[in-house]
Design an enzyme around this catalytic site. Structure first.
Site, mmCIF file in Angstrom:
data_model
loop_
_atom_site.group_PDB
_atom_site.id
_atom_site.type_symbol
_atom_site.label_atom_id
_atom_site.label_comp_id
_atom_site.label_asym_id
_atom_site.label_seq_id
_atom_site.Cartn_x
_atom_site.Cartn_y
_atom_site.Cartn_z
ATOM 1 N N ASP A 48 -0.983 1.275 7.532
ATOM 2 C CA ASP A 48 -0.622 0.062 8.398
ATOM 3 C C ASP A 48 -1.947 -0.348 8.948
ATOM 4 O O ASP A 48 -3.138 0.351 8.819
ATOM 5 C CB ASP A 48 0.101 0.765 9.598
ATOM 6 N N ASP A 82 -2.867 -2.802 12.121
ATOM 7 C CA ASP A 82 -2.794 -2.889 13.756
ATOM 8 C C ASP A 82 -2.586 -1.491 14.411
ATOM 9 O O ASP A 82 -0.983 -0.918 14.159
ATOM 10 C CB ASP A 82 -2.063 -3.892 14.294
#
Length: 226
Positions: free
Chosen positions: A9, A11
């Site tokens: 991922d 953020d």
């Protein structure tokens, strides 16, 4: 147990962008005269695609209203907001080490393609990733399509794929795709919420990842919980 592909991922996992995202969400609502979401509510949707995020934040709004909010969010995030958004301290070194060790690296993110390409260029991390997927290109987390497409593109089986993320959406996506999931607990969702989704482990820092992978490869009889 060994992995070939590690999917990150962005953020909250590689980049500390929570404050900027929250500020841009609140500014978008203010621009259109809507009550601004509480910081906790704005934090909770980080990791989702923007369309899904706005649907959660304003479920009674019309599609046109949600699209207007999305446009204002993009305007702030891609142009107007100056809230600092930096890589986590150990992110660059960890990614470089994994690349040197021969892992395939990828990104699965709720960001838009434009947003991801911008941060990949500004951080000079684009050369380290073999493939990337964004929420405006396929279905949003926790649907498995983002991860399934990455595995298909790189020719890696679910049993050889590890998803690393800071939200329950990342872990759920990994389980839905038949891949393994590893949580990091310094991001958006708190440790207990992450552990409730049954990741293989929850790391305190990204710098722990290479050592964790090494110990896992040496451990006899370890199987994926996914």
């Amino acid at each position: 147990m060994t992995f070939e592909l590690i999917v990150f991922d962005w953020d909250g996992t590689l980049m500390d962008s929570e404050a900027r995202i929250v500020a841009c969400i609140q500014s978008a609502f203010t621009d259109l005269g809507e009550p601004s979401p509480a910081p906790e509510a704005a934090r909770d949707i980080i990791g989702l695609g923007l369309d899904e995020a706005m649907a959660m934040l304003c479920p009674d709004a019309t599609l046109a209203r949600r699209r207007a909010l999305m446009d204002r969010y993009r305007a702030h995030f891609l142009g107007g907001n100056e809230t600092p958004s930096d890589l986590f301290p150990e992110a660059r070194a960890t990614l470089s080490r994994l690349d040197q060790q021969g892992y395939l690296l990828a990104v699965a993110t709720g960001k838009s393609r434009r947003g991801l390409d911008e941060v990949l260029a500004t951080t000079a991390l684009d050369r380290l990733f073999h493939a990337t997927r964004c929420a405006d290109e396929t279905r949003s987390k926790p649907h498995p399509d983002m991860l399934l497409e990455l595995m298909d593109e790189l020719g890696v089986a679910p049993s050889a794929t590890l998803m690393v993320g800071d939200t329950e959406y990342d872990i759920q996506m990994a389980h839905n795709a038949g891949a393994a999931a590893l949580a990091v607990c310094y991001g958006v969702h708190e440790r207990g919420r992450l552990l409730a989704q049954r990741p293989m482990a929850c790391l305190e820092s990204l710098g722990e990842l290479p050592g964790w992978l090494g110990r896992l490869a040496e451990a006899p009889g370890v199987g994926s919980p996914a």
